[in-house]
Write a protein that holds these residues in place. Structure first.
Motif, PDB file in Angstrom:
ATOM      1  N   HIS A  83      83.576  61.309  -4.929  1.00 26.38           N
ATOM      2  CA  HIS A  83      84.729  61.802  -4.181  1.00 26.38           C
ATOM      3  C   HIS A  83      84.424  63.224  -3.714  1.00 26.38           C
ATOM      4  O   HIS A  83      83.896  64.037  -4.475  1.00 26.38           O
ATOM      5  CB  HIS A  83      85.959  61.779  -5.101  1.00 26.38           C
ATOM      6  CG  HIS A  83      87.122  62.563  -4.598  1.00 26.38           C
ATOM      7  ND1 HIS A  83      87.582  63.698  -5.232  1.00 26.38           N
ATOM      8  CD2 HIS A  83      87.919  62.386  -3.514  1.00 26.38           C
ATOM      9  CE1 HIS A  83      88.620  64.173  -4.579  1.00 26.38           C
ATOM     10  NE2 HIS A  83      88.849  63.407  -3.529  1.00 26.38           N
ATOM     11  N   VAL A 289      90.300  51.004   2.040  1.00 22.08           N
ATOM     12  CA  VAL A 289      90.379  52.036   1.014  1.00 22.08           C
ATOM     13  C   VAL A 289      91.652  51.787   0.220  1.00 22.08           C
ATOM     14  O   VAL A 289      92.767  51.957   0.732  1.00 22.08           O
ATOM     15  CB  VAL A 289      90.384  53.445   1.630  1.00 22.08           C
ATOM     16  CG1 VAL A 289      90.576  54.504   0.534  1.00 22.08           C
ATOM     17  CG2 VAL A 289      89.085  53.695   2.389  1.00 22.08           C
ATOM     18  N   ASN A 291      92.959  53.054  -3.221  1.00 20.47           N
ATOM     19  CA  ASN A 291      92.592  54.029  -4.243  1.00 20.47           C
ATOM     20  C   ASN A 291      92.975  53.621  -5.652  1.00 20.47           C
ATOM     21  O   ASN A 291      92.322  54.034  -6.621  1.00 20.47           O
ATOM     22  CB  ASN A 291      93.201  55.396  -3.903  1.00 20.47           C
ATOM     23  CG  ASN A 291      92.469  56.082  -2.762  1.00 20.47           C
ATOM     24  OD1 ASN A 291      91.267  55.938  -2.612  1.00 20.47           O
ATOM     25  ND2 ASN A 291      93.206  56.823  -1.944  1.00 20.47           N
ATOM     26  N   THR A 310      87.542  51.950  -3.996  1.00 21.56           N
ATOM     27  CA  THR A 310      88.633  52.390  -4.853  1.00 21.56           C
ATOM     28  C   THR A 310      88.179  53.599  -5.649  1.00 21.56           C
ATOM     29  O   THR A 310      87.048  54.068  -5.503  1.00 21.56           O
ATOM     30  CB  THR A 310      89.095  51.253  -5.788  1.00 21.56           C
ATOM     31  OG1 THR A 310      90.340  51.611  -6.389  1.00 21.56           O
ATOM     32  CG2 THR A 310      88.066  50.972  -6.877  1.00 21.56           C
ATOM     33  N   ARG A 311      89.081  54.130  -6.480  1.00 20.39           N
ATOM     34  CA  ARG A 311      88.764  55.325  -7.272  1.00 20.39           C
ATOM     35  C   ARG A 311      88.876  55.023  -8.761  1.00 20.39           C
ATOM     36  O   ARG A 311      89.853  54.426  -9.220  1.00 20.39           O
ATOM     37  CB  ARG A 311      89.693  56.483  -6.903  1.00 20.39           C
ATOM     38  CG  ARG A 311      89.482  56.981  -5.481  1.00 20.39           C
ATOM     39  CD  ARG A 311      90.331  58.191  -5.164  1.00 20.39           C
ATOM     40  NE  ARG A 311      89.911  59.366  -5.936  1.00 20.39           N
ATOM     41  CZ  ARG A 311      90.400  60.588  -5.739  1.00 20.39           C
ATOM     42  NH1 ARG A 311      91.334  60.792  -4.811  1.00 20.39           N
ATOM     43  NH2 ARG A 311      89.976  61.606  -6.470  1.00 20.39           N
ATOM     44  N   ALA A 314      91.262  60.238 -10.440  1.00 23.45           N
ATOM     45  CA  ALA A 314      91.886  61.055  -9.405  1.00 23.45           C
ATOM     46  C   ALA A 314      92.483  62.303 -10.039  1.00 23.45           C
ATOM     47  O   ALA A 314      93.051  62.247 -11.139  1.00 23.45           O
ATOM     48  CB  ALA A 314      92.976  60.262  -8.676  1.00 23.45           C
ATOM     49  N   SER A 339      84.638  55.179  -6.559  1.00 20.64           N
ATOM     50  CA  SER A 339      84.476  56.617  -6.358  1.00 20.64           C
ATOM     51  C   SER A 339      84.901  57.395  -7.601  1.00 20.64           C
ATOM     52  O   SER A 339      85.850  57.021  -8.296  1.00 20.64           O
ATOM     53  CB  SER A 339      85.311  57.057  -5.155  1.00 20.64           C
ATOM     54  OG  SER A 339      85.221  58.449  -4.957  1.00 20.64           O
TER      55      SER A 339
END
Length: 371
Positions: A83, A289, A291, A310-311, A314, A339
């Protein structure tokens, strides 16, 4: 001057800026900051950017993905991304001042290695924040107050990726998301401008000035003879590794007006070098995307053949708490790009939280979509 040099060269400038903000006095000019970029294009003319070569990267820390079957397609792979991949922490003293003015700056406390070092560590997807300034197209997080980066201007970052790719042609496609940013930061000296149609065309030209089309995986490569890109993706027309190794792929991480401008007259991104972030009902849908790895839409998009990013974490929350739940969910549900702010070599300094693929590989067959 490389962005790493920003840390020392602009300490006095940004400290002055932050103090002005803290004292709630009008911007009086803390001295024009010394450019951390090589010469970028002006608003009138897009140039090719920096000509400065990147420093040689250390040796590979993760073996190249030569073990993967060449019949695997892009939507049958899984890789790790970073990221804000360019991000470098400002000096600690300066950052403490910034946090007094911007409490959210506590979420900026992560520090990435240069892009080529990340590639050596197995990262195969990046995210770059692009800002349109008086100097052209610059890469940074927040103007003046979190503006340190590792790769210079936009074309400087592209060159780092290109040079590593050419030196390691057996890699799986490197996917880079470009987020177009326009933020009005009070008291910042760096002015940013909205991205208009001519700017999107200029970004295409800058991309093609660094990467020949043959080095890119483009929407036309995936669409083939299908009427739309979305139809091709749903039909599984992503190219196999035999045709896509050594290539790079770029995605505009934006929607709304930018998407309308970029796809005007080219609803499936025909002739364009970059993909557009999908929405679910557009001819250009190919890359989504999502997340939140818990989002039910993620599984649906994976099932339909789309690429999903995706993440795993965060705002540093998962890193601070060593919460591996989102990371493990993203891996298990077959997100293609996961990410993180804490990749291999950059684990959380206190908890040890980090994100990498099982076995420490750069890419693996997707646990949901691979045959």
């Amino acid at each position: 001057m490389p962005c790493q040099a920003y840390r020392k060269a602009n300490l006095a400038h940004v400290t002055c800026c932050v103090l002005a903000l803290l004292l709630l006095v009008p911007w009086a000019g803390c001295g024009q900051k010394e450019s951390t970029q090589s010469q970028a294009p002006s608003r009138e003319t897009a140039s090719a950017g920096s000509q400065t070569a990147a420093e040689p990267a250390p040796a590979l820390e993760v073996p190249l993905e030569t073990h993967l079957d060449d019949t695997l397609r892009l939507n049958q792979l899984q890789v790790i991304a970073t990221h804000n991949s360019y991000h470098a922490m400002p000096p600690a003293a300066l950052h403490e001042l910034v946090k007094k003015a911007y409490p959210d700056a506590v979420n900026w406390e992560y520090d990435h290695a240069p892009l080529d070092v990340q590639l050596n560590r197995g990262i195969r997807s990046f995210e770059l924040d692009i800002h349109h300034t008086d100097k052209g197209y610059e890469v940074f997080h927040v103007q003046d107050f979190d503006a340190a980066c590792t790769c210079g201007d936009f074309t400087g970052c592209l060159r780092v990726i290109r040079d590593w790719s050419r030196a390691h042609p057996e890699h799986v496609p490197i996917i880079t998301l470009l987020e177009l940013k326009k933020e009005d930061v009070k008291q910042a000296s760096t002015k940013t401008y909205p991205f208009e149609g001519e700017d999107l065309d200029a970004l295409d030209q800058l991309l093609l000035s660094v990467f020949p089309r043959g080095d890119l995986l483009t929407p036309d490569d995936v669409r083939g003879d299908y009427a739309t890109l979305s139809q091709a993706v749903r039909a599984g027309n992503w190219p196999p590794l035999a045709q896509s190794r050594g290539k790079c792929m770029f995605v505009l991480h934006t929607q709304g007006e930018h998407a309308e401008l970029y796809t005007q007259g080219a609803p499936s991104c025909e002739g364009r070098p970059m993909f557009m972030q999908g929405t679910g009902d557009k001819p250009y849908d190919a890359v989504f995307v999502i997340n939140n790895p818990m989002d039910p839409q993620l599984a649906a998009c994976v099932e339909e053949g789309f690429i999903v990013r995706t993440r795993a974490d965060a705002d540093l929350k998962e890193g601070h708490a060593n919460d591996t739940g989102p990371r493990d969910t993203a891996l298990a549900r077959g997100a293609h790009i996961i990410s993180t702010d804490f990749p291999l070599g950059e684990a959380h300094p206190t908890t040890g939280y980090a994100v990498q693929l099982p076995g420490g590989v750069a890419a693996r067959p997707n646990p949901v979509t691979a045959p």
